[in-house]
Design a protein around this motif. Structure first.
Motif, PDB file in Angstrom:
ATOM      1  N   ARG A 149     -68.459  64.121  34.168  1.00 46.58           N
ATOM      2  CA  ARG A 149     -67.963  64.443  32.841  1.00 46.58           C
ATOM      3  C   ARG A 149     -66.931  63.399  32.433  1.00 46.58           C
ATOM      4  N   HIS A 150     -67.111  62.871  31.234  1.00 52.51           N
ATOM      5  CA  HIS A 150     -66.167  61.895  30.699  1.00 52.51           C
ATOM      6  C   HIS A 150     -65.792  62.346  29.293  1.00 52.51           C
ATOM      7  N   SER A 151     -64.553  62.779  29.125  1.00 49.80           N
ATOM      8  CA  SER A 151     -64.124  63.353  27.859  1.00 49.80           C
ATOM      9  C   SER A 151     -65.005  64.558  27.542  1.00 49.80           C
ATOM     10  N   ASP A 152     -65.656  64.558  26.398  1.00 50.30           N
ATOM     11  CA  ASP A 152     -66.463  65.718  26.011  1.00 50.30           C
ATOM     12  C   ASP A 152     -67.948  65.512  26.267  1.00 50.30           C
ATOM     13  N   ARG A 153     -68.312  64.515  27.051  1.00 50.98           N
ATOM     14  CA  ARG A 153     -69.723  64.247  27.304  1.00 50.98           C
ATOM     15  C   ARG A 153     -70.050  64.263  28.802  1.00 50.98           C
TER      16      ARG A 153
ATOM     17  N   PRO B 254     -63.573  59.246  34.223  1.00 49.07           N
ATOM     18  CA  PRO B 254     -64.687  60.180  34.431  1.00 49.07           C
ATOM     19  C   PRO B 254     -64.436  61.070  35.652  1.00 49.07           C
ATOM     20  N   HIS B 255     -64.896  62.298  35.547  1.00 48.93           N
ATOM     21  CA  HIS B 255     -64.749  63.271  36.630  1.00 48.93           C
ATOM     22  C   HIS B 255     -66.123  63.575  37.212  1.00 48.93           C
ATOM     23  N   VAL B 256     -66.320  63.294  38.502  1.00 49.43           N
ATOM     24  CA  VAL B 256     -67.608  63.515  39.143  1.00 49.43           C
ATOM     25  C   VAL B 256     -67.808  65.013  39.385  1.00 49.43           C
ATOM     26  N   LEU B 257     -68.907  65.541  38.826  1.00 47.66           N
ATOM     27  CA  LEU B 257     -69.245  66.947  39.010  1.00 47.66           C
ATOM     28  C   LEU B 257     -70.162  67.158  40.205  1.00 47.66           C
TER      29      LEU B 257
END
Length: 225
Positions: free
Chosen positions: A25-29, A8-11
């Motif tokens: 964001r994790h993959s497309d969600r 997961p990427h923290v926005l």
């Protein structure tokens, strides 16, 4: 292109009066994490939409009823309500200002922008427990989705909302014959009994199948007329 195997990427990460809230964001969600507890994501949304529909279906003989949505989350419930012309006023109570900002100016606007622009929509930034006990406004339906369910609260203080005293506050903002609909990640027979003890009638639980694990559910009860 991000894949399901990517971490997961923290926005955004905020520290507020109720603890830490994270959008990632994790993959497309997109995912919302509150105090380290997974709250919800944008992968599905069928049970959040069903929460709104089940409440409307339980209302009979009312023209353009007003709905109070407890919890903005990723915006599925709000967007679904605003897409239905049968609803009158749509009020959303959300205590986390970060979540409201992510919808107004951030990544979650892709779900809620049209709903936020709808003249029926009103966002109230406050704690739901305080709101239902203090407001003079009343509604035909209350759709509650601020936790993972009555037995799995995000913050300790929310536990009181699902007891008889908390449900009395929910009944307080409902007009006679109004509907309380409560989303949960798992069934809770104990909560059904609490609803009955709090005076709600026609109590029932509707299951919504999900891709994995036990079904999500919507608990429903009617405030006596």
């Amino acid at each position: 292109m991000r894949t399901s195997n990517d971490p997961p990427h923290v926005l955004d990460r905020r520290e507020g009066p109720h603890g830490e809230v994270v959008l990632r964001r994790h993959s497309d969600r997109l995912e919302i994490i509150a105090n380290g507890c997974f709250l919800m994501d944008t992968s599905d949304g069928r049970s959040e939409r069903r929460l709104v529909d089940a409440a409307l279906e339980a209302l009979t003989g009312r023209t353009r009823p007003d709905v109070l949505i407890g919890g903005l989350g990723v915006g599925f419930s709000l967007a679904h309500a605003a897409a239905d012309p049968r609803w009158g006023g749509i009020t959303v109570v959300e205590r986390e200002s970060a979540i409201v900002e992510w919808h107004r100016d951030g990544p979650l606007s892709e779900i809620s922008a049209r709903a936020l622009a709808d003249p029926r929509t009103r966002i109230v930034e406050t704690d739901l427990v305080a709101y239902v006990n203090e407001t003079s406004d009343t509604y035909d339906a209350l759709c509650l989705d601020i936790d993972n369910g009555p037995d799995w609260t995000v913050t300790e203080g929310n536990e009181n909302l699902y007891g008889e005293a908390g449900l009395a506050g929910c009944a307080r903002v409902l007009r006679p014959g109004g509907v309380l609909a409560v989303w949960s990640a798992q069934p809770s027979p104990e909560f059904e009994e609490t609803l009955r003890n709090a005076g709600f009638q026609q109590v029932r639980t509707e299951e919504i199948p999900v891709a994995r694990g036990v079904p999500d559910v919507v608990h429903l009860g009617i405030r006596p007329g």
